[in-house]
Scaffold this active site. Structure first.
Site, mmCIF file in Angstrom:
data_model
loop_
_atom_site.group_PDB
_atom_site.id
_atom_site.type_symbol
_atom_site.label_atom_id
_atom_site.label_comp_id
_atom_site.label_asym_id
_atom_site.label_seq_id
_atom_site.Cartn_x
_atom_site.Cartn_y
_atom_site.Cartn_z
ATOM 1 N N GLY A 30 -56.485 -98.415 28.030
ATOM 2 C CA GLY A 30 -55.978 -97.556 26.976
ATOM 3 C C GLY A 30 -55.897 -96.100 27.422
ATOM 4 N N ASP A 148 -68.652 -98.902 23.679
ATOM 5 C CA ASP A 148 -67.381 -99.643 23.734
ATOM 6 C C ASP A 148 -67.565 -100.954 24.502
ATOM 7 O OD1 ASP A 148 -64.739 -100.076 23.062
ATOM 8 O OD2 ASP A 148 -63.936 -99.014 24.795
HETATM 9 N N1 ATP Z 1 -64.077 -102.014 39.482
HETATM 10 C C1 ATP Z 1 -63.142 -102.831 39.012
HETATM 11 N N2 ATP Z 1 -62.905 -104.022 39.610
HETATM 12 C C2 ATP Z 1 -61.964 -104.864 39.110
HETATM 13 N N3 ATP Z 1 -61.194 -104.598 38.039
HETATM 14 C C3 ATP Z 1 -61.378 -103.423 37.413
HETATM 15 C C4 ATP Z 1 -62.349 -102.473 37.863
HETATM 16 N N4 ATP Z 1 -62.314 -101.396 37.060
HETATM 17 C C5 ATP Z 1 -61.364 -101.657 36.132
HETATM 18 N N5 ATP Z 1 -60.793 -102.861 36.341
HETATM 19 C C6 ATP Z 1 -59.739 -103.476 35.514
HETATM 20 O O1 ATP Z 1 -59.036 -102.455 34.815
HETATM 21 C C7 ATP Z 1 -59.154 -102.632 33.393
HETATM 22 C C8 ATP Z 1 -59.174 -101.284 32.686
HETATM 23 O O2 ATP Z 1 -60.306 -100.524 33.119
HETATM 24 P P1 ATP Z 1 -61.128 -99.600 32.103
HETATM 25 O O3 ATP Z 1 -61.626 -100.440 30.965
HETATM 26 O O4 ATP Z 1 -62.147 -98.837 32.870
HETATM 27 O O5 ATP Z 1 -59.984 -98.629 31.586
HETATM 28 P P2 ATP Z 1 -59.847 -97.910 30.170
HETATM 29 O O6 ATP Z 1 -58.610 -97.086 30.222
HETATM 30 O O7 ATP Z 1 -61.104 -97.188 29.856
HETATM 31 O O8 ATP Z 1 -59.650 -99.155 29.219
HETATM 32 P P3 ATP Z 1 -59.915 -99.397 27.676
HETATM 33 O O9 ATP Z 1 -60.226 -98.087 27.062
HETATM 34 O O10 ATP Z 1 -58.639 -100.030 27.206
HETATM 35 O O11 ATP Z 1 -61.090 -100.341 27.633
HETATM 36 C C9 ATP Z 1 -60.404 -103.492 33.212
HETATM 37 O O12 ATP Z 1 -60.386 -104.254 32.033
HETATM 38 C C10 ATP Z 1 -60.370 -104.391 34.464
HETATM 39 O O13 ATP Z 1 -59.487 -105.478 34.245
#
Ligand code: ATP
Length: 305
Positions: A30, A148
């Site tokens: 997101g 979260d």
């Molecule tokens: N270290 C990692 N290894 C493998 N996949 C990863 C890793 N970090 C993130 N991802 C992938 O990327 C996706 C999004 O990462 P993250 O949740 O940190 O982003 P975000 O923008 O904070 O998402 P949201 O707010 O929608 O939860 C994760 O659900 C996962 O599928």
């Protein structure tokens, strides 16, 4: 950390004087884009999370996410490999380098099981739940809450060891609300930072005089446990149908029947997903229950799905 970065023409980046090759896009969250990169020196894979910071507040939030990763060195919390901020055209981007976890998120594992018409055996659920609780305990013991927790924010190592990730919504666990204005601020913050179908009831309508604490994570933990048992979140359908999640979370959770999991696991779920935060258990109590269920009862062992 985070002193130097250059983007070279051959698809490589440099963070802290170490070069990484871009391999492919991994996912989009997101708030971010996540790419797979490979360390030129160590040959290891990393996930590079890029967060576009729209303003000073956004930059501060990304900085907090970095600090939260640094604060913990725990087998169930994803570590930090490096970070930097780059400035482009007046905007700032946070680049957070994380160890890559190939198996992906708990959610992707659950989706695969659902696609195969399979399920998660009780022993496996308890093992993953125990790891998630250990990570949460480390946070709660230091006075922080994740805020979260959901299956897409839990990565699974090859041996099913869970790693809590996406520490971007973390903050001090105790939030004392004094007055309507503060209540609205917390509520608006939760609406932005805590995923609706995993959000604790007390964050939907924040009372003008109350204390919000780490039990918001316990509610989300219950939703994660439900997801492992039924391969979808308890409020996913409510949300998808456009019904009110805020209303739905006021009622006791319905456990789909017939349910092939043990009575104790069903009871554990019901005791975690309690609308009133004062009546919700803390993470230590849940860890004790898991311990009892996995070790002390031979019946549980044999009756397990
Ligand atoms: N270290 C990692 N290894 C493998 N996949 C990863 C890793 N970090 C993130 N991802 C992938 O990327 C996706 C999004 O990462 P993250 O949740 O940190 O982003 P975000 O923008 O904070 O998402 P949201 O707010 O929608 O939860 C994760 O659900 C996962 O599928």
């Amino acid at each position: 950390m985070g002193q130097t970065l250059c983007i070279c023409s051959r698809g490589s980046i440099t963070i802290d004087n170490k070069r990484y090759y871009f391999i492919q896009k991994l996912d989009e969250g997101g708030f971010s884009y996540v790419d797979l990169v490979e360390g030129v020196q160590d040959g290891r894979f990393y996930a590079l999370k890029r967060i576009l910071c729209h303003d000073r507040e956004g930059r501060q939030e990304a900085q907090t996410e970095v600090e939260m990763h640094r604060l913990f060195s725990h087998p169930n919390i994803l570590g930090l490999a490096g970070h930097t901020f780059i400035e482009r055209g007046g905007k700032s981007e946070a680049w957070i380098l994380l160890p890559y976890v190939q198996k992906g998120s708990l959610w992707s594992v659950l989706e695969k099981l659902r696609d195969k018409g399979s399920f998660m055996p009780e022993r496996r659920i308890l093992k993953v739940l125990q790891g998630i609780c250990s990570g949460l305990k480390a946070m709660h013991d230091r006075g922080y809450a994740h805020r979260d927790l959901k299956p897409t924010n839990v990565l699974l190592e090859e041996d099913d060891r869970p790693l809590l990730m996406d520490l971007g919504s973390m903050n001090r666990s105790r939030m004392e609300v004094k007055g309507t204005r503060e209540a609205m601020t917390v509520q608006d913050w939760a609406a932005q930072r805590c995923t609706i179908s995993y959000r604790a009831p007390e964050l939907f309508n924040v009372e003008s005089h109350c204390v919000i604490d780490d039990r918001t994570d316990i509610w989300s933990l219950g939703c994660v446990l439900y997801s492992m048992m039924f391969l979808e979140g308890p409020y996913d359908m409510v949300f998808q149908k456009g019904d009110s999640v805020a209303l739905a979370v006021q009622n006791p959770v319905t456990i789909p029947q017939p349910c092939s999991y043990s009575e104790s696991l069903q009871n554990l779920l019901s005791s975690i997903m309690v609308s009133n935060p004062q009546e919700r258990p803390d993470v230590n109590w849940i860890l004790d229950q898991i311990q009892d269920m996995t070790c002390s009862s031979p019946n549980t062992q044999t009756n397990m799905v």
